[in-house]
Design a protein around this motif. Structure first.
Motif, PDB file in Angstrom:
ATOM      1  N   PRO A  17       0.810  -1.235   0.000  1.00 18.66           N
ATOM      2  CA  PRO A  17       0.000   0.000   0.000  1.00 18.66           C
ATOM      3  C   PRO A  17       0.837   1.276   0.000  1.00 18.66           C
ATOM      4  O   PRO A  17       0.344   2.332  -0.391  1.00 18.66           O
ATOM      5  N   LEU A  18       2.098   1.188   0.438  1.00 21.83           N
ATOM      6  CA  LEU A  18       2.928   2.387   0.511  1.00 21.83           C
ATOM      7  C   LEU A  18       3.332   2.909  -0.864  1.00 21.83           C
ATOM      8  O   LEU A  18       3.713   4.078  -0.995  1.00 21.83           O
ATOM      9  N   VAL A  19       3.273   2.046  -1.885  1.00 20.38           N
ATOM     10  CA  VAL A  19       3.660   2.473  -3.228  1.00 20.38           C
ATOM     11  C   VAL A  19       2.445   2.835  -4.081  1.00 20.38           C
ATOM     12  O   VAL A  19       2.602   3.235  -5.235  1.00 20.38           O
ATOM     13  N   LEU A  20       1.247   2.685  -3.518  1.00 18.79           N
ATOM     14  CA  LEU A  20       0.044   3.030  -4.265  1.00 18.79           C
ATOM     15  C   LEU A  20      -0.193   4.531  -4.235  1.00 18.79           C
ATOM     16  O   LEU A  20       0.108   5.215  -3.257  1.00 18.79           O
ATOM     17  N   LEU A  21      -0.760   5.061  -5.296  1.00 15.35           N
ATOM     18  CA  LEU A  21      -1.070   6.482  -5.376  1.00 15.35           C
ATOM     19  C   LEU A  21      -2.257   6.809  -4.489  1.00 15.35           C
ATOM     20  O   LEU A  21      -3.235   6.056  -4.426  1.00 15.35           O
ATOM     21  N   VAL A  22      -2.169   7.922  -3.797  1.00 15.77           N
ATOM     22  CA  VAL A  22      -3.270   8.339  -2.940  1.00 15.77           C
ATOM     23  C   VAL A  22      -4.453   8.808  -3.786  1.00 15.77           C
ATOM     24  O   VAL A  22      -5.611   8.494  -3.526  1.00 15.77           O
ATOM     25  N   ALA A  23      -4.172   9.584  -4.840  1.00 15.42           N
ATOM     26  CA  ALA A  23      -5.220  10.083  -5.737  1.00 15.42           C
ATOM     27  C   ALA A  23      -5.254   9.233  -6.998  1.00 15.42           C
ATOM     28  O   ALA A  23      -4.277   8.579  -7.365  1.00 15.42           O
ATOM     29  N   THR A  24      -6.387   9.248  -7.677  1.00 15.33           N
ATOM     30  CA  THR A  24      -6.563   8.467  -8.899  1.00 15.33           C
ATOM     31  C   THR A  24      -6.517   9.339 -10.144  1.00 15.33           C
ATOM     32  O   THR A  24      -6.906   8.896 -11.222  1.00 15.33           O
ATOM     33  N   THR A  25      -6.081  10.599  -9.993  1.00 12.88           N
ATOM     34  CA  THR A  25      -6.074  11.527 -11.127  1.00 12.88           C
ATOM     35  C   THR A  25      -5.175  11.023 -12.246  1.00 12.88           C
ATOM     36  O   THR A  25      -5.555  11.046 -13.432  1.00 12.88           O
ATOM     37  N   THR A  26      -3.975  10.539 -11.895  1.00 13.00           N
ATOM     38  CA  THR A  26      -3.040  10.056 -12.911  1.00 13.00           C
ATOM     39  C   THR A  26      -3.618   8.871 -13.664  1.00 13.00           C
ATOM     40  O   THR A  26      -3.503   8.777 -14.893  1.00 13.00           O
ATOM     41  N   VAL A  27      -4.256   7.978 -12.945  1.00  9.08           N
ATOM     42  CA  VAL A  27      -4.845   6.803 -13.580  1.00  9.08           C
ATOM     43  C   VAL A  27      -5.973   7.212 -14.512  1.00  9.08           C
ATOM     44  O   VAL A  27      -6.105   6.683 -15.628  1.00  9.08           O
ATOM     45  N   GLU A  28      -6.802   8.152 -14.080  1.00 11.85           N
ATOM     46  CA  GLU A  28      -7.903   8.606 -14.925  1.00 11.85           C
ATOM     47  C   GLU A  28      -7.388   9.278 -16.194  1.00 11.85           C
ATOM     48  O   GLU A  28      -7.974   9.121 -17.272  1.00 11.85           O
ATOM     49  N   ARG A  29      -6.286  10.012 -16.080  1.00 14.66           N
ATOM     50  CA  ARG A  29      -5.706  10.660 -17.267  1.00 14.66           C
ATOM     51  C   ARG A  29      -5.180   9.622 -18.250  1.00 14.66           C
ATOM     52  O   ARG A  29      -5.295   9.797 -19.464  1.00 14.66           O
ATOM     53  N   VAL A  30      -4.616   8.548 -17.723  1.00 11.98           N
ATOM     54  CA  VAL A  30      -4.114   7.487 -18.604  1.00 11.98           C
ATOM     55  C   VAL A  30      -5.255   6.860 -19.380  1.00 11.98           C
ATOM     56  O   VAL A  30      -5.168   6.633 -20.594  1.00 11.98           O
ATOM     57  N   PHE A  31      -6.363   6.581 -18.702  1.00 13.40           N
ATOM     58  CA  PHE A  31      -7.500   5.984 -19.398  1.00 13.40           C
ATOM     59  C   PHE A  31      -8.115   6.954 -20.399  1.00 13.40           C
ATOM     60  O   PHE A  31      -8.620   6.552 -21.453  1.00 13.40           O
ATOM     61  N   SER A  32      -8.080   8.248 -20.088  1.00 17.59           N
ATOM     62  CA  SER A  32      -8.581   9.234 -21.040  1.00 17.59           C
ATOM     63  C   SER A  32      -7.700   9.292 -22.277  1.00 17.59           C
ATOM     64  O   SER A  32      -8.181   9.429 -23.410  1.00 17.59           O
ATOM     65  N   ALA A  33      -6.376   9.189 -22.083  1.00 19.83           N
ATOM     66  CA  ALA A  33      -5.457   9.202 -23.227  1.00 19.83           C
ATOM     67  C   ALA A  33      -5.610   7.968 -24.093  1.00 19.83           C
ATOM     68  O   ALA A  33      -5.300   8.001 -25.292  1.00 19.83           O
ATOM     69  N   MET A  34      -6.072   6.866 -23.491  1.00 14.86           N
ATOM     70  CA  MET A  34      -6.253   5.639 -24.283  1.00 14.86           C
ATOM     71  C   MET A  34      -7.310   5.813 -25.364  1.00 14.86           C
ATOM     72  O   MET A  34      -7.273   5.119 -26.385  1.00 14.86           O
ATOM     73  N   ASN A  35      -8.245   6.726 -25.156  1.00 13.90           N
ATOM     74  CA  ASN A  35      -9.282   6.947 -26.152  1.00 13.90           C
ATOM     75  C   ASN A  35      -8.709   7.489 -27.464  1.00 13.90           C
ATOM     76  O   ASN A  35      -9.285   7.283 -28.541  1.00 13.90           O
ATOM     77  N   TYR A  36      -7.586   8.187 -27.399  1.00 15.08           N
ATOM     78  CA  TYR A  36      -6.950   8.701 -28.619  1.00 15.08           C
ATOM     79  C   TYR A  36      -6.221   7.582 -29.366  1.00 15.08           C
ATOM     80  O   TYR A  36      -6.101   7.609 -30.583  1.00 15.08           O
ATOM     81  N   VAL A  37      -5.707   6.638 -28.598  1.00 13.65           N
ATOM     82  CA  VAL A  37      -4.944   5.545 -29.228  1.00 13.65           C
ATOM     83  C   VAL A  37      -5.880   4.438 -29.698  1.00 13.65           C
ATOM     84  O   VAL A  37      -5.815   3.985 -30.844  1.00 13.65           O
ATOM     85  N   LYS A  38      -6.748   3.984 -28.817  1.00  7.82           N
ATOM     86  CA  LYS A  38      -7.661   2.888 -29.152  1.00  7.82           C
ATOM     87  C   LYS A  38      -9.049   3.480 -29.390  1.00  7.82           C
ATOM     88  O   LYS A  38      -9.919   3.450 -28.515  1.00  7.82           O
ATOM     89  N   ASN A  39      -9.244   4.014 -30.577  1.00 11.75           N
ATOM     90  CA  ASN A  39     -10.511   4.624 -30.906  1.00 11.75           C
ATOM     91  C   ASN A  39     -11.443   3.608 -31.567  1.00 11.75           C
ATOM     92  O   ASN A  39     -11.068   2.456 -31.788  1.00 11.75           O
ATOM     93  N   ARG A  40     -12.623   4.052 -31.887  1.00  7.75           N
ATOM     94  CA  ARG A  40     -13.618   3.155 -32.467  1.00  7.75           C
ATOM     95  C   ARG A  40     -13.174   2.664 -33.836  1.00  7.75           C
ATOM     96  O   ARG A  40     -13.399   1.503 -34.179  1.00  7.75           O
TER      97      ARG A  40
END
Length: 208
Positions: A182-205
């Protein structure tokens, strides 16, 4: 119900569940005692193993006595076993004692032992016992200075630091690994959410 097969299966399951009864009651309690539960697992395994090695004659005696009392036909164990619904030409040539002792008695006990060993293997058992040693509600806290020190910790990082100071991170390596995860886990999920948002540009419909 008035057959030897039914009575044999009933007594077999009754004897197996008698070994597992204390363990099942302990695992269903709200206030779990890990150390006691692990001891009951070992006792249950040992009891089932002893039953497999030395319990056949006792079981057969119990079943035969019940059948004689209620006028149920007891098959001769040395005779050939006939599978119901199959002709004698296609039936597998085995004796009654082979069918009841090997195909039923030993097979069912082996399944029970295999299930217990898979659920409570050496790694899982060691991990649970290690966690019990670090529990603030340990029964031996009054006699164990190190346990009292661990019970005063408030944060995960303090627990990890105390384990290193007392060299328990080497003894309880799996627990230390779980504590440090747990000490290496991110406290906030903002970075993870940004990664998933960026995936929409790479893996589009269109690419899908």
């Amino acid at each position: 119900m008035q057959t030897f097969d039914f009575v044999f299966t009933l007594y077999l399951m009754k004897n197996i569940l008698s070994f597992a009864n204390d363990l099942l009651q302990a695992l269903q309690r709200k206030d779990q005692d890990i150390v006691n539960s692990m001891k009951l697992v070992s006792i249950c395994k040992l009891g089932l193993q002893k039953m497999r090695e030395h319990g056949w004659n006792s079981l057969l005696s119990q079943v035969s006595s019940f059948c004689e009392k209620h006028f149920i036909i007891v098959p001769v164990m040395e005779n050939m076993f006939l599978t119901p619904g199959r002709s004698r030409h296609r039936a597998q040539e085995i004796t009654n004692i082979h069918h009841y002792r090997i195909d039923l008695f030993c097979t069912i006990l082996d399944m029970q032992l295999q299930e217990l060993n898979s659920r409570f293997n050496e790694v899982n058992t060691k991990l649970l016992l290690c966690l019990a040693c670090l529990c603030p509600k340990d029964l031996f806290a009054a006699f164990n200075k190190e346990t009292i020190e661990f019970s005063r910790l408030n944060r995960i990082c303090d627990l990890a630091q105390k384990m290193v100071e007392t060299n328990k991170h080497k003894v309880f390596s799996l627990v230390y690994l779980l504590v440090t995860f747990p000490l290496v886990l991110l406290v906030a999920t903002t970075t993870v959410e940004r990664v998933f948002s960026a995936m929409n540009y790479v893996k589009n419909r269109l690419r899908s």
